[in-house]
Scaffold this active site. Structure first.
Site, PDB file in Angstrom:
ATOM      1  N   SER A 170      43.419  18.988  20.932  1.00 18.85           N
ATOM      2  CA  SER A 170      42.814  19.971  20.040  1.00 18.85           C
ATOM      3  C   SER A 170      43.654  21.256  19.972  1.00 18.85           C
ATOM      4  O   SER A 170      44.852  21.190  19.733  1.00 18.85           O
ATOM      5  CB  SER A 170      41.374  20.255  20.491  1.00 18.85           C
ATOM      6  N   ASP A 297      36.407  11.567  13.811  1.00 13.00           N
ATOM      7  CA  ASP A 297      36.451  12.934  14.327  1.00 13.00           C
ATOM      8  C   ASP A 297      35.761  13.880  13.348  1.00 13.00           C
ATOM      9  O   ASP A 297      36.119  13.941  12.180  1.00 13.00           O
ATOM     10  CB  ASP A 297      37.911  13.346  14.534  1.00 13.00           C
ATOM     11  N   HIS A 325      36.204  13.414  18.563  1.00  7.94           N
ATOM     12  CA  HIS A 325      37.246  14.396  18.877  1.00  7.94           C
ATOM     13  C   HIS A 325      37.664  14.352  20.347  1.00  7.94           C
ATOM     14  O   HIS A 325      38.616  15.027  20.734  1.00  7.94           O
ATOM     15  CB  HIS A 325      36.749  15.805  18.518  1.00  7.94           C
TER      16      HIS A 325
END
Length: 346
Positions: A170, A297, A325
């Site tokens: 991320s 996601d 995610h």
């Protein structure tokens, strides 16, 4: 081609073959444990064998193995596992540094660390500044350099002849980009896991702009902002409400992992993700980058991830179908398989 693969771990083997163990009569406990270990190793062998047969960078890089019985496992598979493990054993750079994303900490990599250690690799996970169990007040972390300090210290003290493989999740992708620009000689490969793989002059936040709106609007209107220095001062961090967080990050993750996250997540410092990165072709541009996309996601949509790799092409792209995610929770085996594949690429 399937969308995930199943690699039985010791616990799974014990659960699935428990009824068989009751029919073993007088076999010793030692022999039963040895057989369970053999089943585990053979399943791993088949997973890696099927993975080698799949086309590189096509789809999820994975095949479903299912509950194949021990009678179908043969010596060639055991030999293949041995070859794969020997291949990993002969890899020059075995150190893998796992960098978490916004709100997370080193704790989120617990499955990945165990799996990488099982195949003889040397994973390390850091708490970035103000994250995990690091005691720094998140509100005081204002720059990407401050936020990345644990990674920077690690790379600075790395022996001259040593390199590492970086994996960033991320917004942790920004830390990877910074490291590629400032320590290119220390990095063997950089793996962006549904991450903010930014281009020169871009902010990590810009990657999330399609989901969260413009940075300016977010800074003015978001209900998730934290004002650590008072309401009359600029915001210092943000943290999503728990129910929203579950929907954005953990829509496919096991309940126990979601519960772990709910008691472990911390606010994210705002300064580092609002900082524009300066990346050059001579340093960042020469790094070996790989991207792993997550196709279910909701925090960083597949379309946004596709746009990232199209605008800033890495050396290779892998996809995990059915992953939210947080693939280290929702698809740990598929993630492990892809990491091993990338590590083996010459």
């Amino acid at each position: 081609m399937g969308n995930s693969f199943i690699c039985r771990r010791k616990k799974d083997s014990k659960d699935n073959y428990g009824t068989r163990s009751t029919r073993m009569g007088g076999r010793s406990q030692r022999k039963m444990l040895a057989e369970e270990e053999l089943l585990h190793r053979q399943a791993l062998s088949m997973a890696l064998h099927q993975h080698q047969l799949s086309q590189r960078f096509d789809g999820s890089m994975s095949r479903r193995i299912g509950s194949t019985s021990s009678r179908r496992h043969t010596d060639p598979l055991a030999n293949n596992e041995k070859k794969v493990l020997e291949s990993l054993e002969n890899i020059k750079f075995k150190r893998i540094v796992l960098i978490h994303g916004e709100g997370f900490g080193a704790w989120c990599w617990y499955k990945t660390i165990a799996q990488l250690e099982e195949v003889g690799l040397l994973p390390t996970a850091f708490d970035l500044t103000g994250s995990g169990i690091d005691l720094t007040d998140t509100n005081t972390v204002t720059t990407l350099v401050e936020y990345s300090k644990p990674l920077i210290r690690y790379l600075e003290t790395l022996p001259e002849d040593e390199k590492v493989i970086l994996v960033g999740h991320s917004s942790g992708g920004a830390c990877l980009s910074y490291a590629l620009e400032n320590f290119p000689e220390k990095i063997s490969k950089a793996i962006f896991l549904c991450a903010t793989m930014v281009s020169n002059g871009q902010r990590p936040f810009d990657v999330f702009a399609e989901e969260l709106g413009s940075a300016e609007r977010f800074m003015q209107e978001s209900q998730f902002l934290i004002y650590g220095n008072g309401k009359d001062k600029p915001p210092t961090g943000f943290m999503f409400e728990k129910q929203l967080m579950k929907g954005l990050y953990f829509n496919q993750s096991p309940t126990k992992d979601v519960a772990l996250a709910m008691v472990s997540m911390r606010p994210t410092p705002l300064g580092p993700i609002m900082e524009k990165l300066s990346l050059t072709p001579e340093k960042y541009g020469t790094g070996r980058r790989f991207y792993i996309q997550t196709l279910d996601d909701r925090a960083l949509s597949p379309d946004v991830q596709e746009k990232l790799v199209r605008e800033n092409p890495p050396e290779g792209v892998f996809k995990i179908k059915g992953s939210d995610h947080c693939p280290f929770f929702s698809k740990p085996q598929s993630l492990h398989k892809i990491l091993v594949e990338i590590i083996q690429i010459p």
